[in-house]
Design an enzyme around this catalytic site. Structure first.
Site, PDB file in Angstrom:
ATOM      1  N   TYR B 434      -0.976  22.369  -0.844  1.00  9.81           N
ATOM      2  CA  TYR B 434       0.246  21.444  -0.043  1.00  9.81           C
ATOM      3  C   TYR B 434       0.158  21.821   1.374  1.00  9.81           C
ATOM      4  CZ  TYR B 434       4.038  24.695  -1.892  1.00  9.81           C
ATOM      5  OH  TYR B 434       4.704  25.701  -2.100  1.00  9.81           O
ATOM      6  N   GLU B 435       1.019  21.128   2.145  1.00  4.64           N
ATOM      7  CA  GLU B 435       1.248  21.296   3.402  1.00  4.64           C
ATOM      8  C   GLU B 435      -0.283  21.134   4.255  1.00  4.64           C
ATOM      9  OE1 GLU B 435       4.205  20.931   4.483  1.00  4.64           O
ATOM     10  OE2 GLU B 435       3.528  20.850   6.474  1.00  4.64           O
ATOM     11  N   GLY B 436      -1.140  20.534   3.678  1.00  7.33           N
ATOM     12  CA  GLY B 436      -2.478  20.291   4.299  1.00  7.33           C
ATOM     13  C   GLY B 436      -3.375  21.325   3.409  1.00  7.33           C
ATOM     14  N   GLN B 441      -7.013  22.877   7.004  1.00  4.28           N
ATOM     15  CA  GLN B 441      -6.567  23.560   7.816  1.00  4.28           C
ATOM     16  C   GLN B 441      -7.796  24.351   8.673  1.00  4.28           C
ATOM     17  OE1 GLN B 441      -3.460  24.353   8.233  1.00  4.28           O
ATOM     18  NE2 GLN B 441      -2.643  23.143   6.535  1.00  4.28           N
TER      19      GLN B 441
END
Lengths: 591, 591
Positions: B434-436, B441
């Site tokens: 999650y969060e990319g 990244q």
């Protein structure tokens, strides 16, 4: 829901192009013609892909349930197991004298891989039975063999292995389970065993437990451990089933994965047991099966990586997200499929190059076992004994990593159980632990196998690599395999030298590098396997194959391994050479 | 059952010995005296260790239950949450104008680490609220701030972030959720969002959803996305709660881990929403919080590794198995504790050196954010922007690996849920996604951040490393930190050069190495952090500290990292330099 399609073409490539099994001088191998193996692989592919694989998620979701002393396996397991054993699959590599198909172990391995890829938890019911079968086959009396083996070959009766107790796993000398000799030559077994795979279930008429226990008055520690046959139901003289024996399931363990297999706490309360082999030599009896058992677990590492990879590929081709950096490849769609993105490819190539290399490594190992057992070849026996911890430790560590990578391809969906990718990682995780945790494999390799028979087997390994390199050093077509293999092999030799020099002075200097050495060794083996596969592929291309793409793709995949995985050997070597001080420097209280 | 004890001494070491926060010229940092921070750390340690950690296993076992549209969180969660918010912990780093404690972000990070180590799923309820708070704080109107922020600071109302839809996660331009403008200036939001952490639950009086949606008639793709505030209960003018809004939970996702957090499918059916910030600039509003949010996830990687490590140590000291190779260390017992074995140590040192280095890296990152936000320092902003994908991607990949290693220390018990070690790996797994997702990244790092502002920030990073090296090149006491740091940094520069040269010709050549580059970069950052910690430790020793063992142990642990982890940079460089052909060479059909 994930699917599984047996990679029969890749399997046949290893058997025939790479290992050339038909022409190996091993009894039974002469039957392994491409026509014959392809018939077996296709049929095994059908039942595993169509019948057993669809039960994988079912097994994970439902798990096994214990009610009133009875364990219910997941919906569909028993019917599929009946179909599987009635097809003769459980005894494919078992002795024909006891109803098996009598095929070489290597062919059994191909089928085992399929079952395990399709459904690891399911495959363990017959897998453990094969292990118990092998122990009785190797150490049993004629009567014991006649009594148990035919039913175990057909899996009408299944088998278990009872080693671990709650306070001891690796260090079995601490075990407390007792065996009291009876006047009739039998023993009364009393104690508790944990983590017993397939310990109790509803898939077979009887369960034959092999139990390690200490005979009262025997030597202390591991030297006083004996092995016993303890049937769930007593067997009458005519082979029919008699009374229930004094063994019962205590509980089912709640595990991270392999929910479809019933992992039990087993309570032995004066259960009748029969000595298998010689008293106080139980560990030795277990050790004779260890190469088989550990190679089987190595295969599980591969099998989960294969299954997870297949489903990662399906998703990567299907899921539309973002655009290729070099320009849209699906311009009419709202986005390009994931597989256009280099980092997704990188991950898929990691998986693909691992799976194909690992398969060659495992099948090669199975061939060494066949050779050792069928021809009495001591060199083959020494080589597989040396490499067994590498196969088990390296392939299950890496196999697990690959399932994590496959899960990652799915993004958030990989974390949701509904998509089934989490199960591959949760199931694969156990293979790093059971049948000797991977740290113990590394210890076995460095502390025992390296120096075995005066270091003869590790020298034989280096000779094998060297011979391949020198035989092919002029072959330009595979130069990009030979060069990195040479470098990696040199790193391995340097690490071995370091152990010899430093380990003499301080054993911790060697053991601090044991896991790194196991991985370094694994990469060299995989490098050798890929070099051999490259050789086979270029040979096929030179000979004018009618499927050139297949062989060209092998070369691309192999180059990926040589260029992107083999450089790990330098890192492992540097870690090893850093010695023991950084590992052992702290007092225990400082942790 | 696992326990958690906040590592307050290690935290204080980073804050004071390494970062010397008190003397940084950042508004608010003057309050961060050792006395003050130790009071905060001790109190936070108590509530997280004693109240929140014991609920970790409970949350995993019970999970969240949806019945008749109501989500019940696990037993004890609400009472602990009440205690936590009433203690003022949820608003420790929030604006005092809205009832927060007004402390620097870095101090909030220490508390967040503790909550997350104690119970990651629990920590997400306030963590997501902090994220939503920050978005409204940055982009809301005064009225919006007055309406929502005080209740969100106290977590009487919690917050969520609604981005993902079932067909799009990374590529949000594909989203379908619509926002129809109404005459009163509000919007009607219609669509379905998935993977919404804390989407519906019983821990707060109201839930403030931040929802990305497309206003009809706006630009295509990602440029037409706007951000909306959608409260679960409408808020009356006097701040009291009004009618239920048109948003409802559809289902709770069955996940691999973080079962204690309710991850929901949220259905918006003409729900009333209020534009937050400028229309069509929703992604930009999200991006302003991204450094915070991603650093928070990096911290989660660290937090699970820390908690798992602590419990691995307890077991390694307690479990008796085998004997030390150099002679029994517990001769009166039946066996020695696991911690005597070099490979067990090797694993514990891997974990310990990671956790301590990662903590320095994360706190340093939080300081950069404080500096950028409180002083407007553009260089600090550029540096943290560059390193955010490294922090998030590298620390969550490695943090997960460390939980796997900690689990491995437990052998078979690590696989049994009862022991709690499996939960750390299952919970840690989500942070890679999650969060990319971490591949995204790596893409952000190589495809965007490296070249940002003409490559200014990556040059600044190298300058920082070079300055540290040249300032300390005469310091014999840390020479064994400086030398490997120099080598690793050189590998990173070489990789950067490769990207510049090859990436121009073929972007795939750079992107094929993006994940390796992110890891290479991560190791260099960790090497720099360890070198700085070593410098701080030798300074304390030179100054005559009354706790020399603590500082000496830092040096041993740091040397482990430099000698056994930093050599990975050479491997990553070799992979990167192997180029795109091995990654991109196959046709998609060949997978």
């Amino acid at each position: 829901m994930p699917t599984y399609t047996a990679p029969t073409k890749d399997m046949a490539f290893v058997l025939h192009d790479v290992l050339d099994v038909e022409n190996e001088k091993i009894p039974g191998y002469e039957e392994l013609t491409p026509d014959f193996t392809s018939a077996v692989l296709e049929e095994a592919g059908k039942i595993t892909g169509e019948v057993i694989a669809p039960l994988n998620v079912v097994g994970d979701k439902e798990g096994c349930k214990l009610e009133n002393g009875v364990v219910r396996t997941p919906t569909g397991f028993k019917a599929a197991f009946d179909q599987f054993r009635e097809g003769g699959w459980t005894g494919i590599a078992s002795d024909a004298d006891y109803g098996g198909q009598g095929m070489p172990y290597i062919l059994g391995m191909t089928v085992s891989e399929m079952v395990s890829s399709a459904n690891q938890a399911f495959g363990m019911y017959s897998g453990l039975t094969n292990g118990a079968y092998a122990a009785i086959h190797a150490h049993g009396t004629d009567e014991q063999k006649q009594t148990y083996l035919p039913k175990m070959v057909s899996c009408e009766w299944t088998g278990t292995m009872n080693l671990t107790e709650s306070h001891c796993g690796t260090d079995l000398g601490l075990m407390r389970t007792k065996a009291d000799p009876q006047d009739d030559g039998s023993y009364k077994i009393t104690g508790q065993k944990i983590f017993i795979s397939s310990g109790e279930h509803d898939m077979s008429d009887n369960i034959i437990h092999l139990v390690l226990a200490k005979i009262a008055g025997g030597p202390e520690g591991i030297k006083g451990v004996s092995l016993f046959i303890v049937p769930k139901f007593m067997v009458n003289e005519d082979g029919s089933l008699g009374d229930r024996n004094g063994v019962a399931v205590g509980s089912i363990e709640e595990k991270m994965g392999i929910h479809g297999n019933s992992t039990c706490v087993m309570n032995y309360d004066g259960a009748t047991g029969y000595l298998l082999g010689t008293e106080h030599r139980g560990m030795r009896a277990m050790f004779t099966m260890m190469n088989h058992a550990r190679l089987g677990v190595a295969m599980q590492g591969l099998s989960q990586a294969e299954a997870a990879y297949q489903n990662a590929v399906i998703y990567a081709k299907d899921r539309l997200q973002g655009r290729a950096v070099t320009g849209a490849e699906n311009p009419d769609g709202p986005a390009d499929p994931l597989i256009v993105h280099p980092d997704v490819r990188r991950s898929l190539m990691d998986q693909k190059s691992f799976v194909e290399g690992a398969r060659a490594f495992v099948y090669w190992g199975a061939m060494m076992i066949d050779k050792a057992e069928e021809t009495g070849d001591k060199d083959a026996d020494g080589l597989i004994s040396l490499l067994t911890p590498v196969l088990k430790g390296f392939l299950t560590d890496k196999g697990y990593d690959m399932t994590v990578q496959a899960q990652q391809i799915y993004g958030g969906h990989g974390y949701i159980e509904e998509w089934g990718m989490s199960q591959f990682t949760r199931d694969a995780r156990i293979a790093m632990i059971y049948e000797g945790a991977n740290g113990v494999q590394a210890l076995d390799l460095v502390g025992r196998k390296l120096a075995q028979d005066g270091g003869k087997h590790v020298m034989a390994f280096f000779d094998m690599v060297k011979t391949f390199i020198s035989e092919n050093k002029e072959d330009e077509a595979i130069a990009d395999f030979i060069t990195p293999l040479k470098q990696a092999s040199k790193d391995l030799q340097t690490a071995g030298m370091f152990f010899m020099q430093e380990g003499m002075k301080n054993p911790n200097a060697a053991l601090s590098g044991s896991s790194d050495f196991m991985h370094l060794f694994g990469h060299v083996c995989m490098g050798l396997m890929w070099a051999r596969m490259a050789k086979a592929a270029t040979s096929a291309l030179d000979a004018g194959t009618d499927d050139p793409d297949f062989y060209k793709n092998k070369l691309v995949t192999g180059r990926y391994y040589m260029q992107r995985q083999l450089p790990a050997t330098g890192m492992h070597l540097a870690r090893i050479q850093s010695g023991a001080e950084n590992v052992m420097g702290l007092d225990a209280e400082a942790f």
